[in-house]
Design an enzyme around this catalytic site. Structure first.
Site, mmCIF file in Angstrom:
data_model
loop_
_atom_site.group_PDB
_atom_site.id
_atom_site.type_symbol
_atom_site.label_atom_id
_atom_site.label_comp_id
_atom_site.label_asym_id
_atom_site.label_seq_id
_atom_site.Cartn_x
_atom_site.Cartn_y
_atom_site.Cartn_z
ATOM 1 N N ASP A 2 -15.708 2.268 6.707
ATOM 2 C CA ASP A 2 -14.582 3.117 6.298
ATOM 3 C C ASP A 2 -14.957 3.940 5.077
ATOM 4 O O ASP A 2 -14.632 5.128 4.980
ATOM 5 C CB ASP A 2 -13.340 2.271 5.989
ATOM 6 N N ARG A 24 -14.850 12.389 6.017
ATOM 7 C CA ARG A 24 -13.605 13.070 6.409
ATOM 8 C C ARG A 24 -13.093 13.951 5.280
ATOM 9 O O ARG A 24 -12.595 15.059 5.508
ATOM 10 C CB ARG A 24 -12.543 12.033 6.786
ATOM 11 N N HIS A 58 0.854 -1.194 0.000
ATOM 12 C CA HIS A 58 0.000 0.000 0.000
ATOM 13 C C HIS A 58 0.884 1.236 0.000
ATOM 14 O O HIS A 58 1.818 1.338 0.791
ATOM 15 C CB HIS A 58 -0.900 0.027 1.236
ATOM 16 N N SER A 68 -8.168 3.389 9.010
ATOM 17 C CA SER A 68 -8.860 3.353 7.719
ATOM 18 C C SER A 68 -8.120 2.428 6.743
ATOM 19 O O SER A 68 -8.702 1.512 6.147
ATOM 20 C CB SER A 68 -8.943 4.779 7.164
ATOM 21 N N LYS A 115 -9.000 -1.907 5.535
ATOM 22 C CA LYS A 115 -9.160 -2.410 4.154
ATOM 23 C C LYS A 115 -8.125 -3.488 3.856
ATOM 24 O O LYS A 115 -8.405 -4.481 3.192
ATOM 25 C CB LYS A 115 -9.026 -1.260 3.157
#
Ligand code: URA
Length: 445
Positions: free
Chosen positions: A161, A168, A82, A183, A187
């Site tokens: 989320d 947000r 990520h 968050s 995932k």
């Protein structure tokens, strides 16, 4: 549960209990708490933070709000990467097929570009026909069949989320480390991973520019992963200039394909290999950095990595012919060369300005509803520290219309600075963070 009391407690800097926080998040996900109350709660968190237990509870509640991918029946490692995003960051397009071609499952759930940052889904969708919206059953089947799927988040996967992140984004409450960590990790843990590599960006183009904040985020995410049996390693990499040369969806896809054939700009290759080596070590397939680098070089030189990309593209409905012929990617109608305005050294290539320039050319989005033109963008062939001569071509603008070339030229003029002496920038890869602590990064391969 009396929501105003919970907001008040957080506003006054006190912690919520596990049950209170979990119920708040799940009730919001079910539509039983209105946006205005959740927005007030998130703003209280922005100012007062969450402690370690609250952050873990938040992530667990998000995970519990939906379904998970289940690969527990697969007898192979499942590893993902990520990135915190940036400009020119196309490492996922190389890493997913490269690592999958070495026998590791890569179930990669990615996002779209927003603001100055690009997104993997948009780069993939530059490939004609490529489908990124797949059901969880389709994603599971594809990972079982060919070891990799490159898809977007679905409505069933961590819906709390999805809803909270959208809120947000519109209430100026994104930049909070425990919220970001919970968050992202919710995932990633929903992908049923056995290991995760994080690319935490530092520098002016990152949404947490300071290295100290990036390290704090890395530690929070590592702790969340470890608490759920998923080892996490983070590399801190530079985003004070774009990564590689290409910036813009189809241009970046082409550069990623070039790397799968053994090419690619040195900084892009170095960051991709460093992240890939961590994925291979976490998977247990390789035992040393040297072995990991040589396996990746072998998969590229032998053509297996490029073939795996063709396989993934075909499985997701795209034109796999782009891997052998990148002219099948969308091409911009107009090109304009940009030359160095003076003799000297490149002192700055500002990624935010380039990202906003891509939006101005029609290739990025300001809101999630905007559509993008995949063909436009920039190829910038200089980096901070390079010596240039006045009039030397240093970049190319790709635009839909001749009139837009001027927008591109003005973007480059504002983004690229030339000075009398080379300036210090961020190290391309500065730190490696694991559950054991922070170390300075050492290059291999
Ligand atoms: N990306 C996410 O998915 N969540 C955040 O909070 C920030 C970036």
């Amino acid at each position: 549960m009396i929501v105003p009391r919970l907001i008040e407690r957080k506003r006054n800097g006190r912690a919520l209990t596990r049950d209170e926080l979990r119920e708040l998040v799940l009730a919001y996900s079910r539509g039983e708490v209105p946006d205005y109350q959740m927005a007030a709660f998130l703003m209280a968190v922005y100012f007062k933070g969450l402690d370690r237990d609250e952050m873990t509870t938040l992530m667990e509640a998000m995970l519990a709000s939906g379904s998970h991918l289940d690969f527990s029946h697969l007898q192979i490692a499942r590893v993902d990467k990520h990135s915190m995003g940036g400009v020119g960051d196309k490492t996922s397009l190389v890493l997913a097929p490269l690592i999958a071609s070495l026998g590791i499952a890569v179930p990669m759930i990615s996002g779209r570009g927003l603001g100055h940052t690009g997104g993997t889904l948009d780069k993939l969708e530059a490939i004609p026909g490529f489908r990124t919206q797949m059901t969880m059953a389709e994603t599971t089947r594809q990972v079982e069949d060919i070891g990799c799927a490159l898809v977007g988040q679905t409505a069933e996967l961590v819906p709390a989320d999805k809803k909270m992140y959208a809120l947000r984004d519109t209430t100026a409450t994104v930049e909070v480390i425990p919220l970001i960590a919970a968050s992202i990790m919710s995932k990633k843990l929903a992908e049923s991973l056995t290991g995760l590599v994080l690319d935490i960006k530092c520098g002016s183009g990152s949404f947490l520019p300071e290295t100290e904040k990036g390290l704090e985020l890395a530690k929070a995410m590592i702790q969340l992963g470890e608490s759920h049996g998923c080892p996490v390693v983070a590399l801190m990499t530079a985003m004070d200039r774009p990564l590689g040369h290409a910036c813009g969806n189809a241009l970046e896809t082409k550069e990623a394909i070039d790397m799968l054939h053994g090419g690619g700009p040195p900084d892009f290759v170095e960051v991709t290999f460093a992240l890939g080596a961590e994925m291979l070590l976490l998977s247990g397939v390789c035992r040393s950095m040297e072995e990991a680098h040589s396996e990746m070089r072998r998969a590229i030189a032998g053509g297996q990595a490029a073939e795996k990309f063709e396989e993934i593209i075909a499985a997701q409905g795209g034109d796999s012919g782009v891997v052998s012929d990148t002219s099948r990617l969308p091409q911009a109608a107009c090109e304009g060369v940009y030359e160095a305005p003076a003799d000297g050294f490149i002192t700055r290539v500002e990624p935010r300005a380039i990202g906003h320039g891509i939006i101005a050319l029609g290739g990025g989005r300001l809101t999630m509803e905007d559509t993008v033109d995949p063909s436009v963008g920039f190829v910038i062939t200089v980096k901070p520290g390079d010596k240039v001569a006045k009039g030397q071509p240093i970049a190319t603008v790709y635009a839909r219309r001749k009139s837009a070339l001027e927008i591109g030229r003005r973007t480059l003029q504002a983004a690229i600075a030339v000075g009398d002496a080379p300036a210090e920038g961020c190290a391309l890869i500065s730190h490696r963070v694991t559950a054991s602590g922070v170390e300075n990064f050492t290059a291999h391969g």
